[in-house]
Write a protein that holds these residues in place. Structure first.
Motif, PDB file in Angstrom:
ATOM      1  N   GLN A 220     -10.412  -7.544   1.151  1.00 50.78           N
ATOM      2  CA  GLN A 220     -10.631  -8.232  -0.120  1.00 50.78           C
ATOM      3  C   GLN A 220     -11.558  -7.433  -1.023  1.00 50.78           C
ATOM      4  OE1 GLN A 220     -12.077 -12.115   0.938  1.00 50.78           O
ATOM      5  NE2 GLN A 220     -10.039 -12.963   1.226  1.00 50.78           N
ATOM      6  N   ILE A 221     -12.642  -6.904  -0.461  1.00 54.58           N
ATOM      7  CA  ILE A 221     -13.581  -6.135  -1.272  1.00 54.58           C
ATOM      8  C   ILE A 221     -12.898  -4.894  -1.850  1.00 54.58           C
ATOM      9  CG2 ILE A 221     -15.672  -4.719  -1.166  1.00 54.58           C
ATOM     10  CD1 ILE A 221     -16.796  -6.703   0.842  1.00 54.58           C
ATOM     11  N   ILE A 222     -12.119  -4.200  -1.004  1.00 55.58           N
ATOM     12  CA  ILE A 222     -11.420  -3.008  -1.491  1.00 55.58           C
ATOM     13  C   ILE A 222     -10.469  -3.362  -2.628  1.00 55.58           C
ATOM     14  CG2 ILE A 222      -9.729  -1.234  -0.867  1.00 55.58           C
ATOM     15  CD1 ILE A 222     -10.951  -1.187   1.917  1.00 55.58           C
ATOM     16  N   GLU A 223      -9.694  -4.428  -2.447  1.00 53.20           N
ATOM     17  CA  GLU A 223      -8.732  -4.790  -3.486  1.00 53.20           C
ATOM     18  C   GLU A 223      -9.424  -5.237  -4.767  1.00 53.20           C
ATOM     19  OE1 GLU A 223      -5.008  -7.884  -4.002  1.00 53.20           O
ATOM     20  OE2 GLU A 223      -5.179  -6.568  -2.274  1.00 53.20           O
ATOM     21  N   ILE A 320       6.617   1.515  -4.566  1.00 50.94           N
ATOM     22  CA  ILE A 320       6.529   0.344  -3.693  1.00 50.94           C
ATOM     23  C   ILE A 320       5.140  -0.271  -3.784  1.00 50.94           C
ATOM     24  CG2 ILE A 320       6.619  -0.434  -1.298  1.00 50.94           C
ATOM     25  CD1 ILE A 320       8.669   1.744  -0.745  1.00 50.94           C
ATOM     26  N   GLY A 321       4.110   0.578  -3.727  1.00 51.35           N
ATOM     27  CA  GLY A 321       2.742   0.068  -3.836  1.00 51.35           C
ATOM     28  C   GLY A 321       2.477  -0.591  -5.178  1.00 51.35           C
ATOM     29  N   ILE A 322       3.028  -0.008  -6.267  1.00 48.95           N
ATOM     30  CA  ILE A 322       2.853  -0.590  -7.596  1.00 48.95           C
ATOM     31  C   ILE A 322       3.466  -1.980  -7.658  1.00 48.95           C
ATOM     32  CG2 ILE A 322       3.524  -0.356 -10.024  1.00 48.95           C
ATOM     33  CD1 ILE A 322       3.360   2.676  -9.664  1.00 48.95           C
ATOM     34  N   ILE A 323       4.682  -2.127  -7.135  1.00 56.36           N
ATOM     35  CA  ILE A 323       5.373  -3.418  -7.190  1.00 56.36           C
ATOM     36  C   ILE A 323       4.670  -4.438  -6.324  1.00 56.36           C
ATOM     37  CG2 ILE A 323       7.532  -4.588  -6.605  1.00 56.36           C
ATOM     38  CD1 ILE A 323       8.976  -1.973  -7.365  1.00 56.36           C
ATOM     39  N   VAL A 324       4.256  -4.056  -5.119  1.00 58.20           N
ATOM     40  CA  VAL A 324       3.572  -4.996  -4.220  1.00 58.20           C
ATOM     41  C   VAL A 324       2.254  -5.444  -4.835  1.00 58.20           C
ATOM     42  CG1 VAL A 324       2.427  -5.209  -1.983  1.00 58.20           C
ATOM     43  CG2 VAL A 324       4.661  -4.118  -2.132  1.00 58.20           C
ATOM     44  N   PHE A 325       1.509  -4.501  -5.419  1.00 58.67           N
ATOM     45  CA  PHE A 325       0.215  -4.854  -6.012  1.00 58.67           C
ATOM     46  C   PHE A 325       0.370  -5.853  -7.152  1.00 58.67           C
ATOM     47  CE2 PHE A 325      -3.406  -4.046  -8.873  1.00 58.67           C
ATOM     48  CZ  PHE A 325      -4.447  -4.285  -7.977  1.00 58.67           C
ATOM     49  N   SER A 326       1.493  -5.790  -7.862  1.00 61.25           N
ATOM     50  CA  SER A 326       1.683  -6.707  -8.985  1.00 61.25           C
ATOM     51  C   SER A 326       1.959  -8.136  -8.537  1.00 61.25           C
ATOM     52  CB  SER A 326       2.848  -6.217  -9.864  1.00 61.25           C
ATOM     53  OG  SER A 326       4.095  -6.356  -9.195  1.00 61.25           O
ATOM     54  N   LEU A 465      -1.083   5.944  -9.825  1.00 64.70           N
ATOM     55  CA  LEU A 465      -1.399   6.400  -8.473  1.00 64.70           C
ATOM     56  C   LEU A 465      -2.433   5.490  -7.813  1.00 64.70           C
ATOM     57  CD1 LEU A 465      -1.501  10.282  -9.018  1.00 64.70           C
ATOM     58  CD2 LEU A 465       0.268   8.948  -7.863  1.00 64.70           C
ATOM     59  N   LEU A 466      -3.450   5.080  -8.570  1.00 60.77           N
ATOM     60  CA  LEU A 466      -4.453   4.168  -8.021  1.00 60.77           C
ATOM     61  C   LEU A 466      -3.840   2.801  -7.714  1.00 60.77           C
ATOM     62  CD1 LEU A 466      -7.702   4.832 -10.092  1.00 60.77           C
ATOM     63  CD2 LEU A 466      -7.352   5.205  -7.650  1.00 60.77           C
ATOM     64  N   MET A 467      -2.970   2.354  -8.588  1.00 61.20           N
ATOM     65  CA  MET A 467      -2.302   1.078  -8.375  1.00 61.20           C
ATOM     66  C   MET A 467      -1.401   1.140  -7.142  1.00 61.20           C
ATOM     67  SD  MET A 467      -0.133  -1.040 -11.214  1.00 61.20           S
ATOM     68  CE  MET A 467       0.690  -2.587 -10.846  1.00 61.20           C
ATOM     69  N   GLY A 468      -0.671   2.232  -6.981  1.00 59.05           N
ATOM     70  CA  GLY A 468       0.164   2.393  -5.794  1.00 59.05           C
ATOM     71  C   GLY A 468      -0.657   2.508  -4.528  1.00 59.05           C
ATOM     72  N   LEU A 469      -1.784   3.204  -4.590  1.00 54.58           N
ATOM     73  CA  LEU A 469      -2.657   3.343  -3.425  1.00 54.58           C
ATOM     74  C   LEU A 469      -3.225   1.990  -3.003  1.00 54.58           C
ATOM     75  CD1 LEU A 469      -4.205   5.193  -1.435  1.00 54.58           C
ATOM     76  CD2 LEU A 469      -5.997   5.377  -3.176  1.00 54.58           C
ATOM     77  N   THR A 470      -3.685   1.213  -3.978  1.00 49.78           N
ATOM     78  CA  THR A 470      -4.246  -0.101  -3.662  1.00 49.78           C
ATOM     79  C   THR A 470      -3.189  -1.041  -3.110  1.00 49.78           C
ATOM     80  OG1 THR A 470      -5.807   0.211  -5.491  1.00 49.78           O
ATOM     81  CG2 THR A 470      -5.604  -2.006  -4.587  1.00 49.78           C
ATOM     82  N   GLY A 471      -1.998  -1.019  -3.719  1.00 52.26           N
ATOM     83  CA  GLY A 471      -0.931  -1.880  -3.220  1.00 52.26           C
ATOM     84  C   GLY A 471      -0.507  -1.524  -1.814  1.00 52.26           C
ATOM     85  N   SER A 472      -0.499  -0.220  -1.495  1.00 49.91           N
ATOM     86  CA  SER A 472      -0.108   0.206  -0.157  1.00 49.91           C
ATOM     87  C   SER A 472      -1.199  -0.067   0.864  1.00 49.91           C
ATOM     88  CB  SER A 472       0.216   1.707  -0.163  1.00 49.91           C
ATOM     89  OG  SER A 472       1.263   1.995  -1.059  1.00 49.91           O
ATOM     90  N   THR A 474      -4.197  -2.267   0.662  1.00 43.39           N
ATOM     91  CA  THR A 474      -4.644  -3.656   0.864  1.00 43.39           C
ATOM     92  C   THR A 474      -3.584  -4.679   0.468  1.00 43.39           C
ATOM     93  OG1 THR A 474      -5.651  -3.733  -1.355  1.00 43.39           O
ATOM     94  CG2 THR A 474      -7.027  -2.979   0.479  1.00 43.39           C
ATOM     95  N   GLY A 475      -2.774  -4.358  -0.558  1.00 46.30           N
ATOM     96  CA  GLY A 475      -1.764  -5.319  -0.996  1.00 46.30           C
ATOM     97  C   GLY A 475      -0.750  -5.613   0.095  1.00 46.30           C
ATOM     98  N   ALA A 476      -0.234  -4.550   0.723  1.00 49.09           N
ATOM     99  CA  ALA A 476       0.739  -4.751   1.804  1.00 49.09           C
ATOM    100  C   ALA A 476       0.099  -5.448   2.991  1.00 49.09           C
ATOM    101  CB  ALA A 476       1.324  -3.402   2.232  1.00 49.09           C
ATOM    102  N   GLY A 477      -1.169  -5.126   3.272  1.00 54.71           N
ATOM    103  CA  GLY A 477      -1.850  -5.765   4.391  1.00 54.71           C
ATOM    104  C   GLY A 477      -2.077  -7.246   4.180  1.00 54.71           C
ATOM    105  N   LEU A 478      -2.585  -7.617   3.005  1.00 54.68           N
ATOM    106  CA  LEU A 478      -2.899  -9.013   2.726  1.00 54.68           C
ATOM    107  C   LEU A 478      -1.661  -9.844   2.420  1.00 54.68           C
ATOM    108  CD1 LEU A 478      -6.098  -8.513   0.534  1.00 54.68           C
ATOM    109  CD2 LEU A 478      -6.006  -9.347   2.881  1.00 54.68           C
TER     110      LEU A 478
END
Length: 535
Positions: A220-223, A320-326, A465-472, A474-478
């Motif tokens: 949560q903190i990372i995201e 994929i990370g961008i879409i998941v993060f959204s 790139l940051l959005m994809g990294l975050t989505g991959s 923590t987004g995919a994990g949570l």
């Protein structure tokens, strides 16, 4: 006669021995089930409950004096589900026992008594429409501006992924809420947990009772912090592209934006910020409509032939990370469902919010990509003509700056509760004094967090790139991995075969997407940093 008496006596002894044996077996089995080693059957659970009823009088007599003293002094017993303090419930059960936690009919714990009695101490409930509006704000935020860039590298598969992510996130949100409930002795569902952290801790008991909560808190903190960084990055990007003739770099604009965000360090609550949330959301929808209207005005030039059926293997995992993060909203769903007037409407609310998000995101991404095709940029508003771009970007910058305090304040709260809370035996003293004022180290923590988001935005100014990294990461994990894993762990005995199949499939697919997206996002950041590629 003597034979008849002896026979009856033997039958009574046999029945008594069998009863004691059954109760002992049920007791041991129930205790093992609590500890997570095995799942008790329905008959064993009933026997376990009966054994608890037998020693109720004994436990009540031992704890009566403690209960009375706690009720008079408003002590902290019973505060939190893991403390194991007694509460004055109708059945006299332990607060720390997940099988006998509140069902909404018993009296409150001493912690809630201390905070206020009666209806005045309760927070107002929200309707399904208000809950849906909150979910919509989370999954229809300004990060949809990066979705056309995902279509650039994914083509029609990117559109399919927008639909697939909506379906999966809706499903995992529902099963996450299902993990908050357990059946009581009467077979009725009872809400025994309150948050994502409670669910994680329940899955790691008894060997590591707090490990799951620590993992979820870190995610949560990372995201939340990455979300703050993205707001600063997008603010600098938008201002730089709005006024390209000014001798001010994107990093300088990020510093200016952060200077405007420094007052966030003095926030004690979100009352002063929440009044702007509705205005920001309306402004965002207006901006989306303006972008779509401009794209529709160029419908004759749409490049349908540019929409590919093949993918860019190297860059599509970033998409994929961008879409998941959204679509990330699972963090606050337990709290949202707990504050609904009719929790039974939660599933319906999740359905229509995610259907609406899927349709709007898909149309926005496709229409925007068809308009600019291979020239599509990471932030789609940068493709607009200069006459329109400045106005639209200024609105977006205002929205980003006004949205920043929400994840910032949430991240600060998690950090303060984890490291700066004396009552929870944390590493550092409380950030607040007895009068409620923020102490110097508390203010230092907040200012350091603002400065950290600025430094990250300066040295890694790459929105997609940051959005994809975050989505991959923590987004995919949570959203994918943890909800499916928790669902299998806590509700295994109740799941049908297709539920098990869905959970396992989501876990496997989510794990693959998370690993590949993280690796390719890191490769993209390293390449951009190595060759000095600007956003």
């Amino acid at each position: 006669m003597a034979h008849l008496i002896r026979s009856k006596f033997q039958n009574k002894l046999s029945n008594a021995a069998t009863s004691v044996s059954n109760k002992s077996t049920a007791k041991v089995s129930g205790m093992m089930a609590r500890m997570g080693f095995q799942a008790a059957t329905d008959e064993e659970g009933l026997g376990f409950a009966a054994c608890d009823d037998l020693d109720y009088d004994h436990r009540q007599g031992l704890q009566m004096d403690i209960m009375k003293s706690d009720d008079m002094s408003g002590g902290d017993l019973g505060e939190g589900s893991g403390e194991g303090g007694m509460v004055g419930g109708d059945d006299g059960m332990l607060a720390g026992d997940s099988h006998y936690q509140r069902d909404g009919t018993g009296p409150p714990t001493s912690g809630s008594i201390a905070s206020g009695l009666g209806e005045e101490g309760k927070s107002p409930k929200i309707t399904a429409w208000e809950a849906g509006w909150n979910v919509t704000n989370a999954i229809q935020g300004m990060f949809v501006l990066g979705l056309p860039y995902a279509i650039l590298h994914g083509g029609y598969l990117g559109l399919f992924l927008i639909i697939f992510a909506a379906v999966v996130c809706c499903y995992t949100g529902k099963i996450l809420i299902a993990c908050l409930y357990e059946d009581d002795e009467d077979g009725q569902l009872v809400r025994v947990r309150d948050s994502y952290v409670d669910i994680a801790n329940a899955c790691c008991q008894p060997r590591f009772p707090s490990l799951g909560g620590h993992i979820v808190n870190v995610a949560q903190i990372i995201e939340l912090v990455m979300t703050c960084i993205l707001y600063v990055v997008v603010s600098g990007n938008l201002m730089y592209n709005s006024f390209p003739t000014l001798p001010i770099s994107q990093k300088s604009w990020a510093i200016v934006a952060t200077a405007a965000l420094l007052p966030c360090a003095f926030l004690k609550n979100l009352k002063s910020v929440s009044k702007f949330s509705l205005l920001c959301t309306i402004a965002h929808f207006v901006i989306n409509i303006l972008v779509i209207a401009y794209c529709l005005s160029r419908a004759r030039d749409w490049a349908w032939d540019k929409v590919k059926f093949y993918i860019d293997v190297k860059k599509f995992p970033i998409s994929i990370g961008i879409i998941v993060f959204s679509y990330t909203s699972q963090i606050f769903l337990p709290s949202l469902e707990g504050n609904m007037q009719k929790p039974s409407e939660f599933h319906c609310m999740m359905n229509w919010t995610h259907i609406a998000a899927c349709v709007l995101k898909g149309l926005f991404a496709l229409v925007a990509y068809l308009t600019w095709a291979d020239a599509t940029k990471e932030v789609i508003t940068d493709n607009l003509p200069s006459t329109i771009r400045a106005v639209v970007n200024l609105f977006l910058v205002a929205k980003a700056l006004l949205s920043y305090p929400l994840p910032f304040f949430a991240a600060v709260e998690v950090l303060e509760k984890s490291f700066f809370c004396e009552r929870e035996r944390t590493w550092f003293p409380d950030c607040y004094g007895g009068d409620g004022r923020l102490k110097s180290w508390g203010l230092t923590l907040r200012c350091s967090l603002v400065v950290f988001t600025l430094l990250m935005a300066i040295y890694v100014p790459h929105f997609a790139l940051l959005m994809g990294l975050t989505g991959s990461l923590t987004g995919a994990g949570l959203c994918f991995l943890l909800p499916s894993l928790f669902h299998l762990k806590l509700l295994w005995r109740k799941l049908l075969w297709h539920h098990v199949f869905f959970d396992v499939a989501i876990f496997v697919i989510g794990g693959i997407c998370a690993i590949s997206g993280f690796i390719h996002s890191m490769e993209g950041l390293v390449e951009a940093y190595k060759y000095g590629i600007e956003d």
